[in-house]
Design an enzyme around this catalytic site. Structure first.
Site, PDB file in Angstrom:
ATOM      1  N   ASP A   1      -1.804  -5.154   3.688  1.00 23.51           N
ATOM      2  CA  ASP A   1      -1.999  -5.515   5.096  1.00 23.51           C
ATOM      3  C   ASP A   1      -2.963  -6.684   5.261  1.00 23.51           C
ATOM      4  O   ASP A   1      -3.897  -6.859   4.468  1.00 23.51           O
ATOM      5  CB  ASP A   1      -2.547  -4.316   5.878  1.00 23.51           C
ATOM      6  CG  ASP A   1      -1.522  -3.200   5.995  1.00 23.51           C
ATOM      7  OD1 ASP A   1      -0.323  -3.482   5.880  1.00 23.51           O
ATOM      8  OD2 ASP A   1      -1.938  -2.041   6.191  1.00 23.51           O
TER       9      ASP A   1
ATOM     10  N   TYR B   1       1.778  -5.256  13.318  1.00 26.59           N
ATOM     11  CA  TYR B   1       0.664  -4.521  12.708  1.00 26.59           C
ATOM     12  C   TYR B   1      -0.217  -3.894  13.778  1.00 26.59           C
ATOM     13  O   TYR B   1      -0.588  -4.540  14.756  1.00 26.59           O
ATOM     14  CB  TYR B   1      -0.156  -5.470  11.839  1.00 26.59           C
ATOM     15  CG  TYR B   1      -1.176  -4.769  10.974  1.00 26.59           C
ATOM     16  CD1 TYR B   1      -0.815  -3.691  10.173  1.00 26.59           C
ATOM     17  CD2 TYR B   1      -2.502  -5.187  10.952  1.00 26.59           C
ATOM     18  CE1 TYR B   1      -1.746  -3.047   9.373  1.00 26.59           C
ATOM     19  CE2 TYR B   1      -3.436  -4.556  10.152  1.00 26.59           C
ATOM     20  CZ  TYR B   1      -3.051  -3.488   9.372  1.00 26.59           C
ATOM     21  OH  TYR B   1      -3.979  -2.850   8.580  1.00 26.59           O
TER      22      TYR B   1
ATOM     23  N   GLU C   1       0.802  -1.230   0.000  1.00 27.73           N
ATOM     24  CA  GLU C   1       0.000   0.000   0.000  1.00 27.73           C
ATOM     25  C   GLU C   1       0.829   1.273   0.000  1.00 27.73           C
ATOM     26  O   GLU C   1       0.531   2.215  -0.715  1.00 27.73           O
ATOM     27  CB  GLU C   1      -0.925   0.076   1.232  1.00 27.73           C
ATOM     28  CG  GLU C   1      -1.923  -1.028   1.375  1.00 27.73           C
ATOM     29  CD  GLU C   1      -1.457  -2.088   2.340  1.00 27.73           C
ATOM     30  OE1 GLU C   1      -2.307  -2.646   3.033  1.00 27.73           O
ATOM     31  OE2 GLU C   1      -0.245  -2.359   2.399  1.00 27.73           O
TER      32      GLU C   1
END
Length: 700
Positions: free
Chosen positions: A83, A298, A9
Site C-alpha cells: 500500500d 485506498y 500484503e
C-alpha cells in the site's frame, strides 16, 4: 522462462492483481509485516545516541520468508507493491531486507485503486522505495515501543497488572475521561419556555417580550415565566413581518478515512473497526459484473484529492442520469484542512461508476452493499449542484410579545437527489402582514439543561482528527485498544471510562503530562510528517523524546505512590481459608482472596455504609438468588458481573462451572427435564427451556 514476482500484503489483493496480469507475472502475499520488534525484549539497541531497531522475522512468517527468498532468487524482476502509505512503505522495506535484496534497487509500484488499468500503469512507472516514509514509520514504531515497554510495567507496578499506555491511546483516553469529569461536575439549570400553537397546528417560538430578546435560557425564574405567560393570553395576534430567504446548500466533500468512519457510524450504525474491515474488502477486490476488481480506492487516506479522469467520468454520469441542472458549470474541487494530510493520495471513491449500487446488490453481501452505496453516492454528490432551500420566518405579535413561526421547503434538490438528509418540508400557508391568527394552545413548560454528551466512536474519531492526534490508520485500532484493555466500555454507542481509566489518566497527568497532552501528541505526529518529507531527522526525534522520558520513568519508580493497597475484611475465604480483602479492578472494587493466584475466589462488593461492616454470610446472601445450582445440586445460583454485563453462576465456582446469561428458575422442562430460565420480554416475563425452546408464562 523466468517470471516477474509482485509482492503485496494480503492474499485477497494478490488474487485480484493476479487476475489482471498474464503468465509472465506471479503475485504473492507477505500477509502483513514479516519483520517486527521482538515481543520478549525491548528490541532497541542504543549505541552512541543511535537507536538501532533489532527486527526479527515473526515466527508465523518463517516458512513464508523461505518461499519468498526462493521465488525472488529465480524471478526475472521483483516488484514491491504494498500500500502507498508509511505502513505499506515499511512493509516493502522489511520484505526487501528479509529476502536479502537491496531495498534501494528493487522497483516499487504504487496505485490508489486495484483495477487492471491502474496496475498496468503502475508497472510502467515504477519508483524507488521512499526511505523517508520508512523512517517516519520506524520512528512511530520505536516511539510506541519505548512508551509501551517502559511505561506499561510501571503502571502495572503502581496500579494493577495488565495496564498499557501509548502515545495515541493515552491522549485519547484523557479526552474520554475529561468528558466524563465534565458530566459528573455538571449542575443542571432550570429554565422555562412559553410554547404557543396557533391555528392550524402552527408551532411558534417566543422571541421577544417587552422589546427584550428572548433566547433558550433567558427565562430562568418561574415567577417571570408566569408573568410572560399572562401577557401571552391576549388572544389578539397579528402578523407583523414575513422574512423569506433562499439558501444554497453545498454538497459535502468526498470521503476520507475519518469522515467515512463518522458517516458509517451515524448512518449505518457501523463502528470504525467494522467500517475499515469492509472497506478493505471492497478495496482489495470483490466479484463484479466485469470480473474481480477493487471497487473503491485506498481507504486509509486523509486527502480530498480526486483523479481528473474520475471527476470527468462522474460529470458525464451525472449529466446522463440526472440532467444538466444537476451538473455545476465547473467541477467541484476540495482541499483538506486535516493536519499533516498527504495530498498525493486520493479521497475514497468508487473505481467504476458502471458498478452501480443496483448492480452491486447482486454481488455484495448486505453490509458491503451498504458501505459501498454510501461511498458511491457521496462521490457522485460531491460533483453535483448545490441544493436550494427556502426558509420562511413569520413574526406574530400582540401588545407585549412576539412569536416566530418557521417554515422550510426545498426549491431544488440538487445533490440531495443521491445523498443528503432530506428533512420533511414544513410549508407554511400564504400569510399576509396584518393578518390575525387565533391561539390553538398556550402553555408554560419547565426544562433543565443537560450535561455534555459522552463521545461516540464516531465523535471520538472526529475529535482526534480535529486535534491532529493519530492518522487515518490509527483511529480504529486506538478505540479497539481502549475497549480491549477495559479502559472503556461501549453502552448505547457511548464511550464510558472505567474507574481504572481515571486512575491511569490521573497518574499520567501528574507524572507523564506529555503522554496525555493532545498538543504534544499532535506535534509529534507533525514531526513524523516532517520526517516523511525529509524535513526532520528520525534519530534526533527519538533522542529528544527518549532521554527526558526515561528520566521521568526513573523518577516515577519512587515518586508515584502505589495504589495497590488492600483493605483486609477480617474474613476467611470460603474456598481455601485464606484472608479476604477489598481489591481494585478494572471495573471498581471487589472482594478477593489474598492467596491469588493459587485461589481464584472473588465476589462483587456491594455498596456499604462506611460505618457498617457486614459479615461474610450477609455479603454472600446479597448476591444470592436462593436457587440451587442445576448442575452440581450443591451450590447456590449467584448474580455476577463481567465486562459484558450480568450473568448467573454457581457459588461453588471454580469447582462448578455452571454459567447462564439468564436467571435459572426452580422449574424443570416437562419435555426434557432441563432447568427453565427466566426471560423478561416486552410482552411479559416467560419461562423458557434453552434446549427445547418451549416457552410458558410465568405465574406471579
Amino acid at each position: 522462462m523466468k517470471k516477474n514476482l509482485i509482492i503485496v500484503e494480503s492474499p485477497a489483493k494478490a488474487k485480484t492483481i493476479g487476475n489482471f496480469l498474464g503468465k509472465d507475472y506471479e503475485v504473492i502475499a507477505s500477509k502483513g509485516h514479516i519483520r517486527d520488534l521482538p515481543k520478549s525484549s525491548f528490541g532497541i539497541k542504543i549505541e552512541d545516541d543511535e537507536f538501532i531497531p533489532e527486527y526479527r522475522i515473526t515466527s508465523d512468517h518463517s516458512a513464508l520468508v523461505k518461499e519468498l527468498k526462493s521465488k525472488a532468487k529465480d524471478a526475472k524482476e521483483v516488484y514491491l507493491a504494498t500500500d502507498e502509505d508509511r505502513e505499506g512503505e515499511a512493509i516493502a522495506y522489511h520484505i526487501a531486507k528479509a529476502i536479502g535484496k537491496d531495498e534501494n534497487t528493487l522497483p516499487r509500484i504504487v496505485f490508489h485503486e486495484i483495477t487492471k488499468s491502474a496496475i498496468e500503469n503502475a508497472l510502467k512507472n515504477p519508483r524507488k522505495l521512499n526511505m523517508h516514509s520508512v523512517n517516519a514509520q520506524q520512528t512511530r514504531r520505536l516511539l510506541d515501543r519505548i512508551v509501551g515497554y517502559k511505561l506499561s510495567p510501571l503502571l502495572g507496578q503502581k496500579i494493577q497488572r495488565g495496564l498499557s499506555a501509548g502515545r495515541v491511546q493515552s491522549a485519547a483516553l484523557k479526552i474520554i475521561v475529561d468528558r466524563e469529569k465534565e458530566i459528573r461536575a455538571f449542575v443542571p439549570l432550570e429554565y422555562f419556555s412559553i410554547d404557543m400553537i396557533f391555528q392550524k397546528d402552527l408551532d411558534a417560538e417566543l422571541v421577544e417580550f417587552d422589546k427584550a430578546k428572548i433566547e433558550k435560557l433567558t427565562i430562568t425564574n418561574k415567577d417571570r415565566a408566569k408573568l410572560i405567560l399572562e401577557a401571552c393570553k391576549n388572544e389578539v395576534y397579528s402578523i407583523s413581518d414575513i422574512e423569506s430567504k433562499e439558501r444554497k446548500i453545498a454538497p459535502p466533500p468526498p470521503f476520507m478515512t475519518s469522515t467515512l468512519q463518522q458517516s458509517a457510524s451515524n448512518r449505518l450504525g457501523f463502528n470504525p473497526k467494522k467500517t475499515m474491515m469492509i472497506a478493505q474488502k471492497l478495496y482489495e477486490g470483490v466479484n463484479t459484473h466485469e470480473g474481480v476488481m477493487g471497487v473503491i480506492t485506498y481507504m486509509r487516506t486523509d486527502s480530498l484529492n480526486l483523479a481528473k479522469e474520475a471527476v470527468e467520468n462522474a460529470r458525464k454520469f451525472i449529466q446522463a442520469n440526472f440532467g444538466k441542472d444537476y451538473l455545476p458549470s465547473k467541477a467541484n474541487v476540495y482541499t483538506t484542512k486535516t493536519k499533516g494530510a498527504q495530498e498525493a493520495h486520493e479521497a475514497i471513491r468508487p473505481t467504476n461508476l458502471s458498478f452501480t449500487p443496483e448492480i452491486a446488490a447482486k454481488f455484495l453481501d448486505k453490509d458491503e452493499l451498504k458501505l459501498y452505496t454510501l461511498i458511491y453516492n457521496r462521490f457522485l454528490a460531491c460533483q453535483m449542484s448545490p441544493a436550494i432551500s427556502q426558509t420562511q420566518n413569520v413574526f406574530v405579535k400582540n401588545d407585549r410579545v412576539v412569536f416566530k413561526i418557521s417554515g422550510r421547503k426545498i426549491l431544488f434538490d440538487g445533490y440531495y437527489k443521491v445523498y443528503g438528509d432530506m428533512d420533511k418540508d414544513k410549508i407554511l400557508p400564504n400569510f399576509k402582514i396584518g393578518q390575525n391568527l387565533k391561539v390553538q394552545n398556550l402553555e408554560m413548560n419547565s426544562h433543565f439543561t443537560e450535561p455534555p454528551s459522552r463521545y461516540s466512536e464516531a465523535g471520538l474519531v472526529k475529535k482526534l482528527e480535529s486535534l491532529g492526534i493519530g492518522r487515518p490508520s490509527t483511529y480504529a485500532p486506538t478505540i479497539s485498544i481502549l475497549t480491549s484493555r477495559d479502559y472503556v466500555t461501549i453502552d448505547k454507542k457511548q464511550l464510558i471510562p472505567s474507574d481504572v481509566a481515571f486512575n491511569v489518566t490521573e497518574v499520567l497527568e501528574k507524572n507523564f503530562s506529555d503522554i496525555v497532552d493532545s498538543k504534544f501528541t499532535s506535534n509529534l505526529e507533525n514531526t513524523l510528517d516532517e520526517i516523511a518529507e525529509d524535513k526532520a531527522d528520525w534519530q534526533e526525534t527519538l533522542k529528544e523524546f527518549y532521554y527526558p522520558f526515561m528520566r521521568k520513568i526513573e523518577e516515577g519508580k519512587t515518586k508515584i505512590a502505589s495504589q495497590k493497597t488492600v483493605t483486609k475484611l477480617g474474613e476467611s475465604c470460603p474456598d481455601c481459608g485464606g484472608e479476604l480483602a477489598i481489591r481494585k479492578g478494572r471495573f471498581g472494587e471487589f472482594v478477593a482472596c489474598l492467596n491469588f493466584p493459587k485461589c481464584k475466589y472473588s465476589r462483587n462488593l456491594k455498596s456499604e455504609s462506611k460505618n457498617e461492616s457486614e459479615n461474610t454470610a450477609a455479603k454472600a446472601k446479597a448476591n444470592g438468588t436462593g436457587i440451587t445450582c442445576p448442575s452440581c445440586q450443591k451450590g447456590e445460583i449467584v448474580e455476577r458481573f463481567s465486562k459484558r454485563g450480568k450473568f448467573y453462576g454457581c457459588s461453588a465456582y471454580p469447582k462448578c462451572n455452571f454459567i447462564s446469561k439468564y436467571k435459572p428458575s426452580e422449574e424443570k422442562c416437562e419435555e426434557c427435564g432441563e432447568t427453565l430460565v427466566i426471560k423478561e420480554l416486552k410482552k411479559g416475563t416467560f419461562l423458557e427451556c434453552l434446549k427445547c425452546k418451549i416457552k410458558k408464562e410465568m405465574k406471579d
